[in-house]
Design a protein around this motif. Structure first.
Motif, PDB file in Angstrom:
ATOM      1  N   TYR A 142       0.842  -1.190   0.000  1.00 48.10           N
ATOM      2  CA  TYR A 142       0.000   0.000   0.000  1.00 48.10           C
ATOM      3  C   TYR A 142       0.875   1.237   0.000  1.00 48.10           C
ATOM      4  CZ  TYR A 142       1.094   0.394   5.008  1.00 48.10           C
ATOM      5  OH  TYR A 142       1.754   0.528   6.198  1.00 48.10           O
ATOM      6  N   GLU A 143       0.266   2.366  -0.355  1.00 44.49           N
ATOM      7  CA  GLU A 143       0.955   3.649  -0.323  1.00 44.49           C
ATOM      8  C   GLU A 143       0.206   4.584   0.609  1.00 44.49           C
ATOM      9  OE1 GLU A 143       1.505   5.146  -4.274  1.00 44.49           O
ATOM     10  OE2 GLU A 143       2.241   3.219  -5.040  1.00 44.49           O
ATOM     11  N   THR A 144       0.922   5.489   1.243  1.00 42.71           N
ATOM     12  CA  THR A 144       0.287   6.456   2.134  1.00 42.71           C
ATOM     13  C   THR A 144       0.144   7.803   1.440  1.00 42.71           C
ATOM     14  OG1 THR A 144       2.416   7.095   3.111  1.00 42.71           O
ATOM     15  CG2 THR A 144       1.186   5.324   4.191  1.00 42.71           C
ATOM     16  N   ILE A 145      -0.979   8.445   1.709  1.00 36.85           N
ATOM     17  CA  ILE A 145      -1.241   9.780   1.177  1.00 36.85           C
ATOM     18  C   ILE A 145      -1.847  10.622   2.300  1.00 36.85           C
ATOM     19  CG2 ILE A 145      -1.609   8.960  -1.188  1.00 36.85           C
ATOM     20  CD1 ILE A 145      -4.616   9.276  -0.679  1.00 36.85           C
ATOM     21  N   TYR A 146      -1.841  11.931   2.113  1.00 34.19           N
ATOM     22  CA  TYR A 146      -2.478  12.793   3.102  1.00 34.19           C
ATOM     23  C   TYR A 146      -3.103  13.987   2.399  1.00 34.19           C
ATOM     24  CZ  TYR A 146      -3.335  14.272   7.933  1.00 34.19           C
ATOM     25  OH  TYR A 146      -3.935  14.609   9.115  1.00 34.19           O
ATOM     26  N   ASP A 147      -3.341  15.054   3.120  1.00 34.98           N
ATOM     27  CA  ASP A 147      -4.146  16.155   2.608  1.00 34.98           C
ATOM     28  C   ASP A 147      -3.641  16.714   1.279  1.00 34.98           C
ATOM     29  OD1 ASP A 147      -5.639  15.826   4.873  1.00 34.98           O
ATOM     30  OD2 ASP A 147      -4.849  17.579   5.921  1.00 34.98           O
ATOM     31  N   GLU A 148      -2.338  16.927   1.186  1.00 35.21           N
ATOM     32  CA  GLU A 148      -1.799  17.542  -0.030  1.00 35.21           C
ATOM     33  C   GLU A 148      -2.075  16.680  -1.255  1.00 35.21           C
ATOM     34  OE1 GLU A 148       2.325  19.678  -1.594  1.00 35.21           O
ATOM     35  OE2 GLU A 148       2.357  18.419   0.207  1.00 35.21           O
ATOM     36  N   GLU A 149      -1.849  15.372  -1.127  1.00 31.54           N
ATOM     37  CA  GLU A 149      -2.073  14.471  -2.249  1.00 31.54           C
ATOM     38  C   GLU A 149      -3.556  14.392  -2.611  1.00 31.54           C
ATOM     39  OE1 GLU A 149       1.781  13.459  -0.395  1.00 31.54           O
ATOM     40  OE2 GLU A 149      -0.238  13.744   0.411  1.00 31.54           O
ATOM     41  N   VAL A 150      -4.418  14.347  -1.590  1.00 32.06           N
ATOM     42  CA  VAL A 150      -5.859  14.290  -1.860  1.00 32.06           C
ATOM     43  C   VAL A 150      -6.323  15.530  -2.605  1.00 32.06           C
ATOM     44  CG1 VAL A 150      -8.148  14.268  -0.807  1.00 32.06           C
ATOM     45  CG2 VAL A 150      -6.352  12.776   0.099  1.00 32.06           C
ATOM     46  N   LEU A 151      -5.872  16.697  -2.170  1.00 33.99           N
ATOM     47  CA  LEU A 151      -6.298  17.943  -2.804  1.00 33.99           C
ATOM     48  C   LEU A 151      -5.726  18.099  -4.209  1.00 33.99           C
ATOM     49  CD1 LEU A 151      -6.106  20.335   0.277  1.00 33.99           C
ATOM     50  CD2 LEU A 151      -8.147  19.347  -0.780  1.00 33.99           C
ATOM     51  N   LYS A 152      -4.691  17.348  -4.519  1.00 38.54           N
ATOM     52  CA  LYS A 152      -4.132  17.346  -5.876  1.00 38.54           C
ATOM     53  C   LYS A 152      -4.776  16.272  -6.756  1.00 38.54           C
ATOM     54  CE  LYS A 152       0.513  19.133  -4.835  1.00 38.54           C
ATOM     55  NZ  LYS A 152       1.970  18.788  -4.804  1.00 38.54           N
TER      56      LYS A 152
END
Length: 421
Positions: A142-152
């Protein structure tokens, strides 16, 4: 021809080399499977090599039928997964028996390993996440993402999304009373405010709402979203409070909107309705959705039961409830379970404690996509608290509670059939 294609061709040659034993059956019943959790990893590993797998719903606990190859057998042995090598004729007989209208079973084809994202902040937290633990244990990447990636809009790169135990309302998990002086709480609050500012928002609550709306759009567009514990109700609350300030001054620096409860729009939520928000910052609770403070049940008898569905007519909830037992141990969390009468009528309650009037495990459709909410923090740690040691899954390789998580991981791999329920 690239190396991956060459490897797949060689793999298929090996798979077809044994004319007498054509399939590997990975049983998932309680009696014969020694490691249910790693069995899902073997299935994912096989799919990742562009081979199809059949998920035998309600057959021996939801078994998997894989093509036979020495390297798959070896991988099962290395990971400690029980398996049986069966002939082509035996596999055909099993599938014929499953197809009979007289049995509540079905064979669902799994076609492609889903690409998995976990929405979680960077860095270590003073508590752990059950999903990342079981993915790691089962050896599912799996890969981790957070706010910045979601908003992009990077969610579009993934087939399946898990929401870590997040607070989408901007109230920092409602940890204010117990931990406002703790170094980790102060640092987390500071980092969240800095991140929100970097992303162009004045408040953390505004940034989290923007993220929640992107996640909503991801699901509506056809994504698969799975959430546990506080990520379940805080996500819906954030959606329903769009344009309304529900945060007190210690969270966002200004007062909440007067009478904000009457401004909540339940039509915007995924799963919940008619809930009352918890106004006090000193109460470790978001709303009346959660049953933690309302439930009256002793740990020794705290179980929830899985619902039974028609495998042939309702394969989706059947997939999500596959297990070697219909009775699963309960476990606590910030959001332990959901108040039964505050769940929308179009949402399936797949696991419940009916005596206590609570739902534990629910599923629904939103637009073209799907969501599953699972109450509680850790299926094998009844009262997991901040700072407690992580669960060692080597001690719980057959955990029914963790199996429910992994059912959801494989769900996007299935060739879809229209749901009748």
């Amino acid at each position: 021809m690239n190396l991956k294609k060459i490897a797949i061709i060689l793999f298929l040659i090996v798979c077809s080399s044994n004319a007498y034993a054509s399939y590997i059956l990975i049983p998932m019943d309680a009696e014969t499977q020694s490691n249910h959790l790693k069995a899902y990893g073997i299935t994912y590993w096989t799919l990742d090599r562009e081979l199809k797998v059949k998920w035998l719903l309600n057959y021996r606990g939801g078994s998997f039928l894989l093509p036979d190859a020495e390297i798959i057998q070896r991988e099962c042995q290395i990971r400690g997964v029980s398996f049986e090598v069966i002939s082509d004729a035996k596999a055909a007989q099993i599938l014929e028996d499953i197809a009979s209208p007289a049995v509540n079973q079905e064979a669902v084809v799994l076609e492609k390993a889903p690409k998995i994202a976990v929405y979680t902040p960077t860095g270590l937290k003073p508590w752990d996440d059950a999903v990342t633990m079981v993915l790691t244990y089962a050896e599912i990447p799996y890969e981790t993402i957070y706010d910045e990636e979601v908003l992009k809009d990077e969610l579009l790169l993934y087939d399946w999304l898990h929401l870590h135990h997040e607070d989408f309302t901007g109230q920092y998990g409602k940890f204010y009373r117990a931990y406002r002086s703790a170094a980790w709480y102060i640092e987390d609050k500071k980092e969240a405010e800095e991140l929100a500012g970097t992303l162009g928002y004045d408040k953390v609550s505004d940034a989290k709402l923007a993220v929640a709306l992107k996640i909503r759009d991801y699901v509506v567009g056809g994504g698969f979203m799975f959430a546990m514990c506080s990520a379940t109700d805080s996500f819906d609350i954030a959606l329903s409070a769009e344009g309304v300030d529900i945060c007190e001054p210690m969270f966002d620096g200004d007062g909440s909107d007067p009478g904000y409860q009457n401004k909540i729009d339940f039509s915007k939520t995924f799963a919940f309705k008619d809930y009352i928000l918890e106004r006090s910052p000193n109460v470790y609770e978001f709303s009346s959705i959660d049953m933690t403070q309302k439930r009256q049940i002793n740990k020794t008898v705290d179980y929830f039961s899985l619902m039974e569905y028609s495998a042939k007519w309702d394969p989706i909830p059947t997939m999500l409830t596959q297990n070697h037992t219909a009775l699963v141990k309960g476990f606590m969390g910030q959001t332990t379970s959901f108040t039964r009468d505050q769940i929308k009528s179009n949402v399936l309650v797949m696991g419940e404690n009916r005596t206590n009037g609570e739902a534990k495990y629910i599923h629904g459709i939103k637009g073209k996509g799907f969501f599953t909410f699972y109450g509680g923090h850790d299926p094998e740690d009844y009262t997991h608290r901040v700072g407690d040691p992580k669960t060692e899954l080597d001690l719980h390789p057959t955990s029914p509670g963790y199996r429910l998580i992994l059912n959801n991981v494989l769900f996007p791999a299935a060739k879809k059939k229209k749901q009748k329920t």
